[in-house]
Design a protein around this motif. Structure first.
Motif, PDB file in Angstrom:
ATOM      1  N   LEU A 145       0.850  -1.193   0.000  1.00  0.00           N
ATOM      2  CA  LEU A 145       0.000   0.000   0.000  1.00  0.00           C
ATOM      3  C   LEU A 145       0.885   1.242   0.000  1.00  0.00           C
ATOM      4  O   LEU A 145       1.879   1.314   0.731  1.00  0.00           O
ATOM      5  CB  LEU A 145      -0.919   0.014   1.226  1.00  0.00           C
ATOM      6  N   PRO A 146       0.529   2.260  -0.808  1.00  0.00           N
ATOM      7  CA  PRO A 146       1.387   3.445  -0.949  1.00  0.00           C
ATOM      8  C   PRO A 146       1.226   4.436   0.202  1.00  0.00           C
ATOM      9  O   PRO A 146       0.168   4.530   0.822  1.00  0.00           O
ATOM     10  CB  PRO A 146       0.893   4.064  -2.259  1.00  0.00           C
ATOM     11  N   ASN A 147       2.302   5.189   0.440  1.00  0.00           N
ATOM     12  CA  ASN A 147       2.294   6.282   1.409  1.00  0.00           C
ATOM     13  C   ASN A 147       2.524   7.614   0.704  1.00  0.00           C
ATOM     14  O   ASN A 147       3.046   7.650  -0.415  1.00  0.00           O
ATOM     15  CB  ASN A 147       3.391   6.060   2.460  1.00  0.00           C
ATOM     16  N   LEU A 148       2.167   8.704   1.359  1.00  0.00           N
ATOM     17  CA  LEU A 148       2.277  10.023   0.745  1.00  0.00           C
ATOM     18  C   LEU A 148       3.715  10.400   0.411  1.00  0.00           C
ATOM     19  O   LEU A 148       3.960  11.180  -0.509  1.00  0.00           O
ATOM     20  CB  LEU A 148       1.664  11.085   1.667  1.00  0.00           C
ATOM     21  N   ASP A 149       4.689   9.853   1.152  1.00  0.00           N
ATOM     22  CA  ASP A 149       6.089  10.182   0.880  1.00  0.00           C
ATOM     23  C   ASP A 149       6.687   9.312  -0.219  1.00  0.00           C
ATOM     24  O   ASP A 149       7.894   9.304  -0.431  1.00  0.00           O
ATOM     25  CB  ASP A 149       6.920  10.069   2.161  1.00  0.00           C
TER      26      ASP A 149
END
Length: 478
Positions: A238-242
């Motif tokens: 799952l992706p993160n904002l950074d």
């Protein structure tokens, strides 16, 4: 079906004055569900004290415990909108429009969640918890008490005791959101009318991560849940904002027995997740796998959720395995349903929580079962062409008759017009209808093949029957 009309839930006003014999409420737990419930109750006019055994996570450099990412779907979004924080949360999240499947040979392909721009939203568990705590703190009638470990709950007297403050505290209502291993729930077990079950699955999870590239960009396409399905286990991302990624390896305990040496770890990754190695990097794989451990996952059901004036909510009443991504959303919807019932009962919280237990138990039990099933789907079935065929059929029929034919995943994740139990029942009649269609088609096919067998003696009629049975079994497995 829920006893709550969804129209009633939408039409309530938040400015109704709290009514009842005592408007003081203790919320046990300042996690996701506890902090959201505190805000909802505060907007209703209740005096709310929130007790959390941890220190304030907003003041910690490193958070101990789970950091696994969450996905927000429609039921969660509606609950966040109820307390006026939806837009703030969405700014900290990333939309996911499809699963991106990684085959063993490195081939990738997307499997859309729904149609058009339907999406779920990836967000850090810690970040959304911080937002919810800060939002609750803004209400003048909410008091937050950190480092208060619950020692005892007296359900008959509606009192609580904590390790930090001596003495007994009395409230009109206790709402316990203290998680899967709820101390409040242990008191419920003493009641002969209380039913409880828990099931640990034969799988553990381990957290890994992918760092951004040297330019600070993501190493994977961003707007997807990435899955490496491998039959009895899987890796998801799952992706993160950074632009980093939170990865989670789900697998049976025997897989982790191979992680006792560097060679054992890399044997597993080279065999099953070869395309993930350059993304994570071999040194980090070894450090994370050899230095980490697998954590268990449990499914918990209980009934009733309310005894006297004490209520269980969120994971305390229905912990579920994480494979539908609906645990947080389900917990948030608990508060949304309770909110609607408070409106129906004229602001009387104690009457509302008693109606809540009747309305909610079957629904959340159904969702716990669906979460178990989705583990099989994600780790294995999602790679099957029959799975993709069924999903295509569902999406096509949904496009033709959007109010009549609602696929199971869509009914749970992209709307809240149906309760979880109604979603399951909806799927049953859809399966029955498709089965009739397939049966008819197979009869016609078999008739044609049998006719061909009479014309061609070499054609084995026994084989025809086997083929048609196998086709039917494969289709309905997915």
């Amino acid at each position: 079906a829920s006893l709550v009309s969804w129209d009633d839930v939408e039409s309530f006003t938040n400015d109704e004055t709290a009514k009842g014999s005592d408007s003081r409420v203790a919320v046990i737990g300042a996690g996701l569900v506890g902090s959201l419930t505190a805000s909802m109750l505060a907007k209703r006019g209740y005096e709310v004290d929130v007790y959390e055994y941890r220190s304030d996570i907003r003041k910690q450099d490193a958070i101990q415990g789970r950091s696994i990412n969450m996905t927000i779907a429609q039921r969660g979004l509606d609950s966040l909108e109820m307390i006026g924080i939806k837009d703030t949360v969405l700014k900290q999240s990333i939309p996911l429009y499809a699963r991106m499947i990684h085959d063993p040979d490195g081939t990738t392909y997307p499997v859309p969640y729904g149609v058009g721009d339907q999406a779920v939203y990836s967000i850090s568990r810690t970040e959304i918890n911080k937002l919810l705590i800060s939002h609750a703190e803004k209400h003048p009638n909410v008091r937050l008490h950190f480092e208060h470990k619950l020692q005892n709950v007296n359900i008959k007297a509606t009192t609580v005791e904590f390790s930090k403050d001596l003495g007994t505290k009395e409230f009109g209502t206790i709402i316990s959101a203290d998680g899967s291993f709820s101390k409040t729930r242990t008191q419920f077990l003493r009641d002969t009318n209380f039913s409880f079950s828990q099931e640990y699955i034969d799988a553990l999870y381990m957290e890994l991560s992918i760092l951004p590239d040297e330019n600070g960009q993501s190493k994977l396409p961003v707007n997807y849940l990435h899955i490496w399905p491998r039959g009895h286990y899987m890796l998801i991302g799952l992706p993160n904002l950074d632009m980093s990624w939170t990865l989670t390896l789900f697998g049976p305990k025997r897989i982790y027995s191979e992680f006792k040496s560097a060679e054992g770890v890399m044997t597993v990754f080279r065999r099953d997740f070869a395309d993930a190695i350059p993304l994570i990097e071999e040194k980090r794989i070894l450090r994370l796998c050899l230095g980490g451990k697998g954590y268990p996952m449990v499914s918990i059901k209980c009934s009733p959720h309310v005894l006297n004036n004490t209520m269980l909510i969120g994971d305390a009443s229905h912990a579920m395995v994480p494979f539908y991504g609906e645990g947080m959303n389900c917990g948030f919807e608990d508060a949304l349903v309770l909110n609607g019932l408070i409106g129906e009962h004229g602001g009387d919280l104690q009457s509302a929580i008693k109606a809540y237990s009747t309305a909610r138990c079957d629904d959340v039990s159904a969702m716990c079962d669906l979460a178990m099933y989705n583990y099989i789907e994600m780790r294995d079935l999602v790679r099957s062409p029959f799975f993709r065929l069924r999903k295509a059929v569902d999406n096509m029929l949904h496009a033709i008759a959007p109010n009549t034919w609602i696929p199971l995943y869509t009914s749970i994740r992209f709307q809240r017009r149906l309760s979880y139990r109604e979603c399951v029942n909806n799927k049953k009649w859809q399966d029955e209808l498709i089965e009739k269609f397939v049966n008819t088609s197979l009869v016609l096919l078999a008739s044609g093949l049998i006719g061909a067998a009479f014309c061609c003696p070499k054609f084995n009629t026994e084989r025809i029957a086997i083929i048609t049975d196998q086709l039917k079994e494969l289709f309905f497995q997915y």
